[in-house]
Design a protein around this motif. Structure first.
Motif, short mmCIF file in Angstrom:
data_model
loop_
_atom_site.label_atom_id
_atom_site.label_comp_id
_atom_site.label_asym_id
_atom_site.label_seq_id
_atom_site.Cartn_x
_atom_site.Cartn_y
_atom_site.Cartn_z
N ARG A 193 -6.50 -8.58 4.01
CA ARG A 193 -6.34 -6.65 3.07
C ARG A 193 -6.78 -6.13 4.61
N THR A 194 -5.89 -4.83 4.62
CA THR A 194 -6.59 -3.17 5.08
C THR A 194 -7.91 -3.54 4.85
N TRP A 195 -8.37 -2.21 4.77
CA TRP A 195 -9.48 -1.41 4.35
C TRP A 195 -9.08 -0.88 2.92
N ASP A 196 -8.98 -0.24 3.34
CA ASP A 196 -8.34 0.11 2.34
C ASP A 196 -7.78 -0.05 0.99
N GLU A 197 -6.81 -1.40 0.73
CA GLU A 197 -7.08 -2.09 0.01
C GLU A 197 -7.99 -2.69 -0.27
N ALA A 198 -9.17 -3.41 0.31
CA ALA A 198 -10.38 -3.70 -0.06
C ALA A 198 -11.14 -3.42 -0.55
N LEU A 199 -10.55 -1.58 -0.45
CA LEU A 199 -11.85 -0.72 -1.43
C LEU A 199 -11.21 -0.39 -2.55
N ARG A 200 -10.22 -0.16 -2.61
CA ARG A 200 -9.11 0.08 -3.94
C ARG A 200 -9.36 -1.79 -5.19
N GLU A 201 -9.78 -3.12 -4.34
CA GLU A 201 -9.25 -4.11 -5.09
C GLU A 201 -10.46 -4.84 -5.32
N LEU A 202 -11.02 -4.59 -4.55
CA LEU A 202 -12.62 -5.48 -4.65
C LEU A 202 -14.09 -4.28 -5.06
#
Length: 484
Positions: A193-202
């Motif tokens: 994932r992008t870092w942004d997506e990882a932050l949101r999802e995880l």
């Protein structure tokens, strides 16, 4: 969970429950009046305050988001939290370590084969742990706007191959934002994932952080604070633009959030890695590892006496705590938490050179009342110490920055420090100067208190030597070598 850890955790829970039961109820009206009073006294345009206490989060807001539009700050207003973002990136890295996808003590090149810095030997040995605890030695202030694409972090890390070292890896603690962008890229490679997506999802989704975001188009959905700049003692003025950091700065400073969401994130570490609904987000072992002393700070006051895996660590009256500060263009953010007392204090401000004084005052008063601890004060010794200034006079240089230390005339402090841009950053900002007054002098280090004028708070400046005898100054949690 290992038995010994479970027993230790049980003892902490028991102490925590006792302290929480004895704490007074949060008086919202009184703290609102105190927040209003402090903002007015210190020329801070606006702020949002969130306090985790009594098992709940208490939200307060004061002032205006923008001194020209006069739009009021509300508790759902969004601020840039700057380097407080590093705690979130550290948590993502620890999630990967929890899952067995990352060895914190194996070289970074095992995960990022193309990773490199200017020092070839350091490239081979630097580990994720050293990136997390700021002992990698990588120059900390490499800024590169690599665009808005999903490849921005990959391009940033590629561009960092010419970045030098402040010190040999493992030799001392020196704050490195560059290191946290490398960690952000590790998150991307290992999650897909992008870092942004990882932050949101995880993190954001399981913790219910609905007002935490990384992109300006997301911020536009909410009331957003405008940054303000100004000298101490003066009314600050709005910055020319709403200057969010480049997307490539996300892992080290690109998060925007409400104060309550910052407090909710801090609660993850107070509650041993679980979300309020009981969902396990981080293992208890990972939380404990992040709050374990990894390295002693040369400067024992600015962000804590030690650094862990993502957090500055401190101890007040025997009670351990963690926290971080953040700053962007005209916005300043602060977080301190005392896990044993179940308390976290998050203050987000939109400028004012004296914002640190506002936070220091609020944090000292809140933790004294709610946790019964005394936040230590920093400043010159009561009696003037007799310190020979000669060993400290000279130039101290790291990539992009020059510090010049000179002797002072009698009665005007012992030393004076001038801080300015160098190399590619020469002339990019007005030089800053501080007067230095002694605090303590020991064979291993000499500590001075510095401030520009009477409106400023005191900040530490520490002169010390590495094991190889090379002389350094620690200022703004960064190590800078003496060049002459």
């Amino acid at each position: 969970m290992p038995k010994h850890f479970d027993q230790a955790a049980g003892k902490v829970r028991n102490r925590t429950q006792g302290r929480r039961n004895s704490a007074p109820a949060f008086d919202s009206a009184r703290w609102q009046a105190r927040l209003d009073e402090l903002l007015a006294a210190h020329h801070v345009p606006g702020a949002a305050l969130a306090v985790l206490a009594d098992g709940g989060i208490h939200e307060l807001a004061s002032g205006v988001l923008h001194t020209r539009t006069r739009v009021e700050v509300t508790t759902d207003s969004v601020f840039q939290i700057g380097s407080v973002s590093k705690g979130y990136t550290a948590a993502l890295v620890m999630l990967l370590a929890d899952a067995g996808k990352l060895d914190l003590d194996a070289p970074v090149v095992g995960v990022l084969p193309d990773f490199a810095v200017a020092d070839a030997e350091a490239t081979k040995t630097i580990t994720p742990r050293q990136l997390l605890n700021h002992t990698s030695g990588i120059e900390g202030d490499f800024v590169s706007d690599t665009g808005r694409g999903d490849d921005c972090l990959a391009r940033y890390v590629d561009g960092a191959r010419n970045v030098g070292l402040t010190n040999p890896p493992g030799a001392t603690m020196s704050y490195s934002s560059t290191a946290y962008n490398i960690l952000g890229r590790i998150v991307e490679v290992l999650t897909g994932r992008t870092w942004d997506e990882a932050l949101r999802e995880l993190l954001c989704a399981p913790l219910g952080l609905e007002h935490t975001m990384t992109l300006p188009e997301e911020v536009l959905r909410f009331r957003a604070a405008m940054g303000h700049m100004g000298e101490p003692g003066e009314a600050p003025v709005p910055t020319p633009l709403w200057n969010m950091l480049p997307r490539s700065a996300g892992p080290y400073g690109g998060i925007c959030a409400t104060a309550a969401d910052v407090a909710r994130f801090a609660r993850l570490f107070i509650d041993g890695g679980t979300a309020p609904d009981g969902t396990r987000v981080l293992s208890a072992e990972a939380v404990e590892a992040m709050l374990k002393r990894e390295v002693e700070m040369p400067d024992q006051w600015f962000l804590g006496a030690h650094w862990g895996l993502g957090w500055g660590l401190f101890e007040w009256d025997g009670m351990r705590g963690f926290g971080h500060d953040g700053s962007t263009f005209g916005q300043l953010a602060y977080l301190r938490a005392l896990p044993e007392a179940g308390i976290a204090v998050a203050l987000l401000t939109n400028g004012g050179a004296a914002a640190p004084k506002v936070f220091e005052t609020l944090c000292r008063e809140l933790t004294a009342e709610l946790a019964g601890v005394s936040m230590p004060e920093f400043g010159p010794a009561e009696e003037q110490l007799d310190v020979d200034p000669a060993p400290f006079v000279g130039s101290y240089r790291r990539e992009g920055f020059l510090m010049t230390v000179t002797d002072r005339p009698a009665g005007e402090g012992v030393l004076r420090v001038k801080y300015e841009g160098a190399d590619g950053l020469k002339g990019t900002f007005e030089p800053l100067s501080w007067n230095l007054v002694p605090v303590s002098d020991t064979p291993s280090k000499t500590v001075f208190a510095a401030r520009r004028n009477e409106h400023d708070g005191w900040i530490p400046v520490v002169f010390y030597a590495l094991a190889d005898g090379s002389r350094y100054v620690h200022f703004g949690v960064r190590a800078t070598a003496k060049s002459r």
